[in-house]
Write a protein that holds these residues in place. Structure first.
Motif, PDB file in Angstrom:
ATOM      1  N   ASP A 146       0.849  -1.191   0.000  1.00  0.00           N
ATOM      2  CA  ASP A 146       0.000   0.000   0.000  1.00  0.00           C
ATOM      3  C   ASP A 146       0.887   1.245   0.000  1.00  0.00           C
ATOM      4  O   ASP A 146       1.014   1.926   1.007  1.00  0.00           O
ATOM      5  N   ARG A 191      12.205   6.183   3.384  1.00  0.00           N
ATOM      6  CA  ARG A 191      11.996   6.144   4.829  1.00  0.00           C
ATOM      7  C   ARG A 191      10.661   5.481   5.150  1.00  0.00           C
ATOM      8  O   ARG A 191      10.562   4.633   6.032  1.00  0.00           O
ATOM      9  N   HIS A 192       9.624   5.864   4.425  1.00  0.00           N
ATOM     10  CA  HIS A 192       8.314   5.247   4.654  1.00  0.00           C
ATOM     11  C   HIS A 192       8.340   3.764   4.277  1.00  0.00           C
ATOM     12  O   HIS A 192       7.692   2.952   4.926  1.00  0.00           O
ATOM     13  N   TYR A 235      12.483  10.525   1.069  1.00  0.00           N
ATOM     14  CA  TYR A 235      11.269  10.483   1.894  1.00  0.00           C
ATOM     15  C   TYR A 235      10.527   9.170   1.706  1.00  0.00           C
ATOM     16  O   TYR A 235      10.113   8.532   2.675  1.00  0.00           O
ATOM     17  N   LEU A 256       0.158   6.148  -2.167  1.00  0.00           N
ATOM     18  CA  LEU A 256      -0.014   7.486  -1.592  1.00  0.00           C
ATOM     19  C   LEU A 256       1.271   8.041  -0.999  1.00  0.00           C
ATOM     20  O   LEU A 256       1.463   9.249  -0.966  1.00  0.00           O
ATOM     21  N   TYR A 257       2.155   7.158  -0.542  1.00  0.00           N
ATOM     22  CA  TYR A 257       3.433   7.665  -0.035  1.00  0.00           C
ATOM     23  C   TYR A 257       4.211   8.369  -1.155  1.00  0.00           C
ATOM     24  O   TYR A 257       4.887   9.355  -0.915  1.00  0.00           O
ATOM     25  N   LEU A 300       2.371  11.756  -1.778  1.00  0.00           N
ATOM     26  CA  LEU A 300       2.466  12.717  -0.688  1.00  0.00           C
ATOM     27  C   LEU A 300       3.902  13.126  -0.390  1.00  0.00           C
ATOM     28  O   LEU A 300       4.133  14.053   0.381  1.00  0.00           O
ATOM     29  N   ARG A 305       2.573  -0.855   4.693  1.00  0.00           N
ATOM     30  CA  ARG A 305       1.895  -2.110   5.020  1.00  0.00           C
ATOM     31  C   ARG A 305       1.640  -2.859   3.707  1.00  0.00           C
ATOM     32  O   ARG A 305       1.465  -2.252   2.660  1.00  0.00           O
ATOM     33  N   SER A 306       1.586  -4.187   3.826  1.00  0.00           N
ATOM     34  CA  SER A 306       1.224  -4.957   2.639  1.00  0.00           C
ATOM     35  C   SER A 306      -0.285  -4.886   2.452  1.00  0.00           C
ATOM     36  O   SER A 306      -1.029  -4.575   3.379  1.00  0.00           O
ATOM     37  N   LYS A 307      -0.721  -5.167   1.233  1.00  0.00           N
ATOM     38  CA  LYS A 307      -2.152  -5.196   0.963  1.00  0.00           C
ATOM     39  C   LYS A 307      -2.783  -6.367   1.729  1.00  0.00           C
ATOM     40  O   LYS A 307      -2.154  -7.418   1.874  1.00  0.00           O
ATOM     41  N   PRO A 308      -4.013  -6.184   2.187  1.00  0.00           N
ATOM     42  CA  PRO A 308      -4.664  -7.272   2.930  1.00  0.00           C
ATOM     43  C   PRO A 308      -4.652  -8.571   2.128  1.00  0.00           C
ATOM     44  O   PRO A 308      -4.964  -8.577   0.944  1.00  0.00           O
ATOM     45  N   GLU A 367       9.971   1.934   7.161  1.00  0.00           N
ATOM     46  CA  GLU A 367       9.406   1.997   8.512  1.00  0.00           C
ATOM     47  C   GLU A 367       7.888   1.983   8.585  1.00  0.00           C
ATOM     48  O   GLU A 367       7.333   1.672   9.626  1.00  0.00           O
ATOM     49  N   ASP A 368       7.200   2.354   7.507  1.00  0.00           N
ATOM     50  CA  ASP A 368       5.748   2.575   7.649  1.00  0.00           C
ATOM     51  C   ASP A 368       4.843   1.715   6.780  1.00  0.00           C
ATOM     52  O   ASP A 368       3.704   1.481   7.148  1.00  0.00           O
TER      53      ASP A 368
END
Lengths: 215, 219
Positions: B18, B82-83, B79, B21-22, B25, B89-92, B86-87
């Motif tokens: 996912d 970094r996400h 940027y 958007l990173y 943004l 997530r995998s798709k459900p 650290e931030d």
């Protein structure tokens, strides 16, 4: 600007450092980390609204359970700690202006609404720590910056009284409290306070877009 | 869908991770780094424009020149990386599906436009890297995903004919070239777009969620 004062009290986020915008940005980082949808109507308000308030408004409107207040704060602070470590910078001409006050022999402190541990990270990174007698936050005194008493306590710690202090601030609510305590206000423009700009100009004794105006 | 293929390739951004958007943004982070805050109109469009379109709009408003585009890209990558570390997530359902395919002995690959080192960082931090035989990017392959040749080269690299390859992808332009090269395509829905109709016609399978694909494999 009139320099007939004993001491200067500086806010940090949005006043000394560029970090106010990053606090607002953490609401977006929170939504993405929780894989919640990001909507245009929320993005539009992001820089103008406190992160925690925006998240709870979204959660209530769309029926999400984002956890209790303390969990949300901790998570936002985790994002913010990284921004202090990697992204924080002094606003333009801050070191030069602090140098000027120091040369005039004015004692200065930082009084921030953010945890002082973070403040020390950001101020050290910016090379500003040595200018200040102390760095305090709202947790240390157990009073927040919307209360005039906060500025009384801080002034006392600087060895003076609020009417002999100048408060450098970007946020309206803190200016109102400082003013009520009797401090003089120098308002620093920050984009995160753009919605309150007219009120800020009314309450401030001095309004500046940047510190170059005071040099 | 029946996974009767010898090699299964996954796109990464928006498909496994996912992360779309990173990327978008990072334009906002770049601007904050320069002490600039986008106005509300710019924020309203930030989700629906590319990073560079957002930056161009803000620069135009402020009368600034985009002089150092390479430096800008480097900063944006910093940027996003970094996400990714650290931030993200995998798709459900992504991990469950990969685990299942892996237990069936399928050869799994990632083929992305994102630089390999960044892709690996995101796959590592989400725990997905271990399921893949290899991760490759358009620089290594030497051609972009808009060319069918990209997919022919992918197939050749792993020694499988295109007809025995499946690409799982969220971007229409890339699905087109995969189909043209003879791959089967499973379309992942990332966010709503005007292209949905063409995608449903083009793709051999259309999925909103990996959990649906997993159910299919168990039928």
């Amino acid at each position: 600007m009139n320099y007939d004062f004993d001491a200067a009290i500086f806010d940090m986020d949005g006043t000394l450092l560029n970090t106010m915008a990053y606090w607002r940005f953490t609401s977006l980082e929170f939504l993405l980390a929780h894989q919640l949808p990001v909507k245009n109507e929320d993005l539009v308000r992001m820089f103008d609204t406190s992160s925690r308030r925006l998240l709870y408004e979204i959660a209530e409107r769309d029926g999400y359970d984002i956890g209790d207040r303390q969990t949300v704060i901790t998570e936002l602070e985790d994002f913010m700690e990284r921004h202090y470590q990697k992204d924080s910078k002094p606003k333009p001409d801050v070191p030069e202006f602090l140098q000027k006050l120091k040369a005039m022999g004015k004692p200065m402190c930082v009084a921030t609404g953010s945890p002082r541990g973070f403040a020390k990270i950001g101020l050290a990174r910016a090379g500003l720590m040595d200018f200040f007698e102390f760095v305090t936050d709202t947790y240390e005194f157990g009073i927040d910056k919307s209360k005039p008493e906060y500025f009384e306590v801080v002034a006392r710690r600087l060895g003076t009284t609020p009417d002999r202090c100048v408060v450098f601030e970007d946020a309206l609510y803190a200016m109102q409290a400082a003013k009520a305590a009797g401090c003089r206000i120098v308002a620093i423009e920050d984009e995160t306070a753009r919605m309150q700009r007219e009120e800020i100009k009314k309450i401030a004794d001095v309004y500046i877009k940047g510190y170059a105006e005071l040099m | 869908m029946r996974f009767d293929f010898d090699a299964i390739f996954f796109d990464m951004d928006g498909t496994l991770i996912d992360s779309t958007l990173y990327w978008r943004l990072s334009a906002i982070e770049y601007l904050m780094g320069r002490g600039i805050v986008p106005d509300s109109e710019e924020m309203a469009k930030a989700l629906n424009r590319s990073t560079m379109e957002t930056l161009k709009a803000v620069f135009d408003r402020l009368g600034m020149e985009m002089d150092d585009v390479d430096g800008m890209y480097r900063k944006l990558h910093t940027y996003v990386e970094r996400h990714f570390r650290e931030d993200v997530r995998s798709k459900p359902g992504a991990e469950a599906l990969l685990k299942h395919l892996s237990s069936m002995g399928k050869r799994l690959f990632v083929a992305t436009a994102t630089p390999t080192h960044m892709a690996k960082a995101a796959l590592e931090s989400t725990g997905l890297l271990k399921y893949f035989e290899a991760v490759t990017d358009i620089r290594e392959v030497g051609i972009g995903k808009h060319e069918p040749e990209f997919y022919r080269r992918l197939a050749a690299r792993v020694g499988v004919v295109p007809e025995r390859c499946l690409m799982i992808e969220d971007a229409l332009y890339s699905m087109r070239s995969a189909k043209a090269a003879g791959f089967s395509v499973a379309a992942m829905e990332d966010y709503d777009g005007p292209e949905r109709e063409e995608i449903t016609q083009l793709a051999d399978a259309y999925v909103c969620d990996f959990r649906e694909l997993l159910e299919d494999t168990e039928k």
